[in-house]
Design an enzyme around this catalytic site. Structure first.
Site, PDB file in Angstrom:
ATOM      1  N   SER A 103     -11.480 -35.827 -27.608  1.00  0.00           N
ATOM      2  CA  SER A 103     -12.134 -35.707 -28.911  1.00  0.00           C
ATOM      3  C   SER A 103     -11.436 -36.646 -29.882  1.00  0.00           C
ATOM      4  CB  SER A 103     -12.019 -34.261 -29.421  1.00  0.00           C
ATOM      5  OG  SER A 103     -12.372 -34.148 -30.787  1.00  0.00           O
ATOM      6  N   TYR A 129      -7.914 -26.132 -30.702  1.00  0.00           N
ATOM      7  CA  TYR A 129      -8.722 -27.219 -30.145  1.00  0.00           C
ATOM      8  C   TYR A 129      -7.952 -28.540 -30.157  1.00  0.00           C
ATOM      9  CZ  TYR A 129     -12.953 -30.042 -29.361  1.00  0.00           C
ATOM     10  OH  TYR A 129     -13.898 -30.900 -28.850  1.00  0.00           O
TER      11      TYR A 129
END
Length: 258
Positions: A141, A154
């Site tokens: 990401s 995350y």
């Protein structure tokens, strides 16, 4: 011949937005797709569509956070097609949306278990199965190299994916196996929808405009095209790379209108 023609490629998280889009692009390129997800709702439709687009496709339900199931997925691909040429380790879950100090150990561990440990399990069993040559792409990401509030679980998991990608690239290179990662920004997927409530929500759209230099949401196909290239022979000298597909999030901030 297309460089993906008849190659056997695993796609995890295949029932999600990025996974499904990528699986379709790989099938369009002639690859045999071994699709997988933690659930099987809609898998028949996906396999039917992939088989119509490409040579052959199959589906296996697997929780990659469990090593035995990650191993079984690789074994299924080899038993079904006789070899494994590539993999897109894409399965993942979003953050809990809490400040770090409010996260429980269980919440933090759950995200790390799926997003990081799951990728480790996949790499551990995919690399030996590929033998001499292959390509693996992991989904990290933009938050694999940056940070923002309320996403420590995350962020930690996606930083770990970047590290795993480079570690695996170093170790797999002597066997001719390339390992890279894509770093998406905010993509219009069901997972993003689960976080923001709607892909049309003002919060999401304003966030995408302010974060992405290109001023919009990313489409799943845009990530899929990058993955397809990395899995293909066209990227034959690319390994250990962290490829941003995030509209410029990691390059800088947009200038305010004057």
């Amino acid at each position: 011949m297309n460089s993906l023609e008849s190659k056997v490629v695993i796609v995890t998280g295949a029932l999600g937005g990025i996974g499904g889009a990528t699986a379709r692009l790989l099938a369009d390129g002639g690859a045999h797709v071994v699709a997988s997800d933690i659930v099987d709702t809609g898998c028949g439709d996906l396999v039917g569509e992939l088989s119509a687009r490409g040579p052959k496709a199959t589906f296996l339900t697997a929780d990659i956070a469990r090593e035995d199931q990650a191993r079984a997925l690789v074994e299924h691909a080899v038993e079904r097609f006789g070899r494994l040429d590539g993999a897109f380790n894409n399965a993942g879950i979003p953050q809990h949306g809490k400040p770090l100090v409010d996260l429980t150990s269980d919440e933090f561990s759950t995200v790390l278990r799926i997003n990081a440990l799951g990728v480790f399990h996949c790499l551990k069993h995919q690399i030996p199965a590929m033998g001499d040559g292959g390509s693996i792409v992991n989904t990290s990401s933009g938050l694999g190299v940056l940070a923002m509030p309320d996403a420590a679980d995350y962020i930690a998991s996606k930083h770990a994916v970047c590290g795993l990608t480079r570690a695996a690239a170093v170790e797999a290179a002597p066997a001719g196996i390339r390992v890279n990662a894509v770093l998406p920004g905010i993509v219009g997927t069901p997972m993003v929808e689960a976080v923001y409530g709607s892909l049309d929500s003002p919060e999401l759209l304003d966030g995408a405009r302010s974060l992405h230099l290109l001023g919009r949401l990313c489409e799943p196909d845009e990530v899929g095209h990058a993955v397809r290239w990395l899995l293909s022979d066209e990227a034959s000298f690319v390994t250990g790379a962290l490829i941003p597909v995030e509209g410029g999030v990691t390059a800088g901030r947009r200038l305010a209108p004057s």
